[in-house]
Design a protein around this motif. Sequence first.
Motif, PDB file in Angstrom:
ATOM      1  N   SER A 285       0.866  -1.167   0.000  1.00  0.00           N
ATOM      2  CA  SER A 285       0.000   0.000   0.000  1.00  0.00           C
ATOM      3  C   SER A 285       0.909   1.224   0.000  1.00  0.00           C
ATOM      4  O   SER A 285       2.122   1.108   0.188  1.00  0.00           O
ATOM      5  N   ASP A 312      -4.454   0.966  -0.535  1.00  0.00           N
ATOM      6  CA  ASP A 312      -4.439   0.379  -1.876  1.00  0.00           C
ATOM      7  C   ASP A 312      -5.841   0.435  -2.470  1.00  0.00           C
ATOM      8  O   ASP A 312      -6.167  -0.324  -3.380  1.00  0.00           O
ATOM      9  N   THR A 348      -2.544  -1.356   5.344  1.00  0.00           N
ATOM     10  CA  THR A 348      -3.369  -0.218   4.939  1.00  0.00           C
ATOM     11  C   THR A 348      -4.013   0.418   6.156  1.00  0.00           C
ATOM     12  O   THR A 348      -4.351  -0.244   7.121  1.00  0.00           O
TER      13      THR A 348
END
Length: 515
Positions: A285, A312, A348
Amino acid sequence: MRAAPTILHLDMDAFFAAVEQASKPSLRGKPVVVGGLGPRGVVATASYEARVFGVHSAMAMAQARRLAPNAAYLAPRFALYRGVSDAVMELLHRLSPLVEPLSLDEAFVDLEAGGTVASQAAAREVGERLRRDIRAVTGLSGSVGLAGSKLLAKIASEQAKPDGMVLIAPGTELELLAPMTVRTLPGVGPATAEHLRRAGIHTVGEIVEAGEDELIRLLGKAHGSSLHTMARGADDRPVVADRDAKSVSVEDTFDIDLHDRARVQWEVARLADRCVQRLRSAERSGRTVVLKVRRYDFSTLTRSETLRGPTDDPAVIREAAARLIEAVDTTGGVRLLGVGVSGLADFTQEDLFAQAATAQEAAAVEAAALEAAAQGAGTPDAEDGGAEGERTAGQAAPGPAEAAPEHARRWVPGHDVRHAELGPGWVQGSGVGRVTVRFEQPWSAPGRVRTFRVDDPALEPSEPPSILARGHPRPVVPAVEPVAGADQSSSPARRPKSWSSGPGPSPPGLAASSP
């Protein structure tokens, strides 16, 4: 600097072009050029047959066509190249746990970490066996350099090309490097070489003679000091396995400058989605979204936006890229667009506010994209490669899983097809409503050529055939046996092509071998 040549550098020979020749029997021994096929395309790789005419990587494709009009010009097939690269990297990992890939066709290997090399003769035998195994598994050739440092191993592999091996004996570095041109050293490009030339410095030996203080005066402290260190052959950089990428990005160069604002926005959204695909395939990410714009006058702008946390999410990255392009004046025309993500992480932290785009907003974006496509904006693009130069948008045909509608289908030279009756083949060319296909496979004889209408329902895009293990999906990789030692005289000496010819011994410390 190590006391034994235990760092190996492998560089596959004309990799993309060699894979194309291996998969297309009719192109073997003939000039082949791989790259973007549009007016602004760039050569990614040229076969050695094409290099005879002066064609080389990073050259404009239009210039290559003028130099070698009879060569085969093919769009890249990165999925196939990655498959072959994986098989080669597997062989390298059998030599040592420390493998540092630099690209699909290039890597360093720390043989000392493999515990099998204790002498120059043993290192030589490992290199020769690796070259044999690569040819057995892929049918391709690779050039190998062996030395006590990464710098010299890479120089050695360059001297070994094509299809050879060069070993630089530790202790001979200064004498070996001295007569080489300054461009031999990494980091010395045309601009740096010109600065040095004006100061009367043309060779690596002259860099050493000039001294560190003079180089710092000419090039600045960081560059001058590092160049002086390299010129003395000093390089203690370790081989680092699984180098961590700092960013993920994609970009396209367009055949015709984009002037329509809606088209520019649509292309940015498309690039953002492609960037997310690459990000997710790497299981990463990112926190910073970067936009790159090259305008009609070749001026290049970059803009970036840092998010609240790494993500992402395609909607988040698409919206950030859209905000960035809004702040850029594109009225004069856009030559290139790129979208990237940096500040990478392996987790993330979703930005809930950025993800709060309503279904109405999402539908509006989709409607705009469909409208742009209906007006001719949609052009399928080539799959992302490494650093092989700018890609040209619209060069690659859509894959089987994302086949375009019949009326929008494009047949790209070099890409694979299958005919309902004639079987697998590849596109030789297309135009004026026709497509020419050569029907052959890697293990067959050169095949026959047939021409069809571009909308022939019997013709479909297909996956490329594997060149590994004669078409089997997984290669049979030979084992690499431990090496206890070898007779150094078993490898005949030769003079690399880049050294001056004539009678006499090879340069000090340099030993080379070839089939």
